[in-house]
Design a protein around this motif. Structure first.
Motif, short mmCIF file in Angstrom:
data_model
loop_
_atom_site.label_atom_id
_atom_site.label_comp_id
_atom_site.label_asym_id
_atom_site.label_seq_id
_atom_site.Cartn_x
_atom_site.Cartn_y
_atom_site.Cartn_z
N GLN A 60 0.82 -1.21 0.00
CA GLN A 60 0.00 0.00 0.00
C GLN A 60 0.85 1.26 0.00
OE1 GLN A 60 -0.41 -2.71 1.94
NE2 GLN A 60 -2.43 -2.75 2.90
N TYR A 102 1.20 3.45 -3.09
CA TYR A 102 0.22 4.47 -3.41
C TYR A 102 0.59 5.82 -2.81
CZ TYR A 102 -2.59 0.15 -3.74
OH TYR A 102 -3.05 -1.11 -4.01
N HIS A 103 1.23 5.78 -1.63
CA HIS A 103 1.45 7.01 -0.86
C HIS A 103 2.76 7.70 -1.17
CE1 HIS A 103 -2.09 6.60 1.76
NE2 HIS A 103 -1.89 5.32 1.61
N ILE A 111 -4.00 9.86 -3.63
CA ILE A 111 -3.75 9.05 -2.44
C ILE A 111 -2.52 9.55 -1.69
CG2 ILE A 111 -3.27 6.71 -1.60
CD1 ILE A 111 -4.71 5.60 -3.99
N SER A 125 -8.77 1.66 -3.72
CA SER A 125 -7.38 1.24 -3.68
C SER A 125 -7.21 -0.25 -3.99
CB SER A 125 -6.75 1.57 -2.32
OG SER A 125 -7.49 1.00 -1.27
#
Length: 576
Positions: free
Chosen positions: A304, A307-308, A316, A328
């Protein structure tokens, strides 16, 4: 928002937030029903292309976003050396609105224009007509419409929203009020619809024209120069037919020059060409990679986390990692693919962000490996080689300090960087792990007047450093782990060991430690204050006790270009 928002400023689905894609559900369901009842053979080329074309546009834009943010983090060929603020990041988060809008328009055009169903895949004559219509009517009308938007009346109500971004990113190109996008659609529909009525339109010509618009829009709003000089030397007239990022950047900094869409021809014709355009172009091409004073060498965490990243998905990346995004799960294949590519082809650390505090320059580099890979014994040598390569690169470039992230300083890898110091005794770059600063914050968290502190476990340098510092200032540290007690005692200066006590009964009300599990917390006396020494907060199971937050400090206001949560070593920063 514009300075004085006019009618039709907001998008019709703005109230829907992240669920705005639901407006496309009727089109998707219609396609699914048509395929289910009539089969794939019933889909004509135009209809079959609509949804895939929208998806390709999003991928195309995302590639530009990632490329631009990576390049500007390096500072290579940068045009405007200024930071991007949170307000711009939030304002430009909705760059995909125009793709949704275009999707609805495509379906509406398909329903209203019968000839669309008969469009062939390709016609060369129609493609030529499309090119000529763009070079003529579209570029000409856009130029004058753009100049009209800079009139005070329209600028304050609409176009000032776009110009709020002085340091542009590719997504800046489509950040306009809804009313502007309506006009742009009518303008760009001339080269797509006219050939259809002329009987020479084709599906591929429309798709390629839209791809051309996206390509030029994104390129022109990059904050780095990427058009090589040899192109204009090989074909000099091209300077009138294709703009460059530095050309359009001057429009965002000077406001009253360089109005053209993609072809500077009309600025030359109507004498609105900025006189410093060529000079800025030459200057930008000469800007080299920045040499920072400090580098923080971090790593990927979970899938994840992809994404950041700032170079990741803008909508995001600008939100906290614990703020769930409903779609997501749809991006998991992309995240998995990026992990595999990083694993196979990731041969060095890469720049993910650049920060500045007055004259002090900082960069964050990431090792292309994820948390789970650090736990694989057979991956340790490979990861250590990547860390070593990054350290040597920083040393060669003249970096003064390199901070190792949490797993990059693990004992099983390199003993907090000591391995590299021993291997390269002449290293000029100073290796640090952030534990000293984190220790200072933990010490500051201990209530004034405290005489005794209970240390649960020593699993990090912060916990160890905190205990030694407490003993040195005359605060007694109590432990109930025999081996750890003896180890810590051997590291204390003579005369200070008296402040380190082994006991299972003398339990004070101030507890510190990296990990304090449920069973340990139950043993704590009523009113205990738990102070974590790691970046992970403690689990709260006692209502009659106080839990302090993890070590953190507010970033000084002088730090520029901060968009994300920053973690350095065992220490975390946050932007208030």
């Amino acid at each position: 928002m514009a300075t004085r928002p006019g009618p039709l400023t907001e998008w019709p689905w703005q109230w829907m937030g992240n669920f705005k894609y639901l407006v496309l559900v009727p089109a998707v369901l219609h396609t699914a029903h048509r395929v289910a009842t009539k089969g794939w053979g019933d889909l004509d080329p135009a209809y079959a292309t609509m949804l895939p074309a929208l998806l390709l546009r999003m991928i195309h834009n995302q590639i530009w976003i990632s490329l631009s943010r990576y390049q500007t983090a390096r500072r290579k060929n940068v045009i405007v050396d200024r930071s991007i603020e949170f307000e711009q990041v939030d304002r430009e988060r909705s760059w995909d609105d125009q793709i949704i809008f275009n999707g609805l328009e495509f379906y509406l055009a398909y329903a209203m224009i019968p000839n669309v169903r008969l469009l062939p895949v390709w016609r060369t004559d129609g493609a030529i007509v499309t090119v000529l219509l763009h070079m003529g009517p579209v570029e000409f009308l856009y130029y004058w419409f753009h100049r009209a938007l800079h009139h005070h009346f329209l600028y304050s109500r609409y176009h000032s929203h776009h110009h709020a971004s002085i340091v542009t990113e590719p997504i800046t190109s489509v950040i306009h009020p809804f009313a502007e996008h309506v006009v742009y659609f009518m303008l760009f529909s001339i080269p797509t619809i006219a050939p259809i009525f002329m009987g020479c339109g084709s599906v591929l010509a429309i798709v390629l024209y839209i791809a051309y618009i996206d390509f030029m829009n994104n390129m022109g709003h990059c904050n780095f120069e990427l058009v090589p000089k040899w192109i204009f030397k090989a074909f000099p007239p091209l300077k009138y037919l294709m703009y460059t990022p530095s050309f359009h950047s001057l429009h965002h900094t000077q406001f009253r020059t360089n109005y053209s869409l993609f072809m500077p021809l009309y600025d030359y014709m109507y004498n609105t060409m900025d006189k410093s355009s060529d000079e800025l172009y030459e200057k930008s091409l000469k800007v080299t990679d920045e040499t920072p004073d400090l580098v923080h060498l971090t790593h990927m965490t979970t899938l994840q986390s992809t994404y950041h990243l700032r170079i990741g998905i803008a909508s995001i990346a600008s939100k906290p990692s614990d703020n769930p995004i409903w779609y997501s799960w749809m991006i998991w294949p992309v995240a998995c693919l990026s992990m595999v590519l990083a694993w196979v082809y990731g041969s060095s650390a890469f720049v993910i962000e650049r920060l500045k505090m007055k004259k002090f320059k900082m960069q964050t580099w990431a090792i292309p490996r994820y948390n789970f890979q650090y736990g694989m014994t057979w991956e340790r040598e490979s990861i250590n080689n990547l860390i070593e390569k990054a350290i040597l690169d920083a040393d060669e470039r003249g970096v003064k300090v390199l901070s190792l992230g949490l797993l990059n300083q693990a004992k099983t890898l390199n003993r907090g960087g000591e391995l590299f110091i021993q291997k390269y005794p002449k290293l000029r770059v100073r290796l640090v792990d952030g534990s000293g600063l984190a220790t200072a914050v933990v010490l500051k968290s201990i209530p004034f007047g405290t005489k005794k502190v209970f240390l649960s476990r020593i699993t990090s340098k912060v916990a160890q450093g905190t205990a030694i510092a407490l003993c040195e200032i005359g605060i007694q540290v109590i432990m109930n782990q025999k081996k750890e007690h003896e180890m810590l005692k051997s590291r204390l200066p003579e005369g200070r060991t008296v402040y380190l006590k082994f006991s299972n009964k003398d339990i004070p009300q101030i507890w510190i430690g990296d990990i304090i599990d449920d069973k340990q917390q139950q043993r704590a006396p009523k009113g205990t204050t738990f102070i974590p020494t790691s970046q992970f907060p403690l689990k709260k199971i006692r209502k009659d006790c106080t839990y302090l937050s993890t070590p953190a400090m507010k970033i000084p206001e002088t730090v520029k270009n901060v968009h994300t949560y920053i973690y350095i070593g065992n220490f975390s920063f946050f932007k208030a």
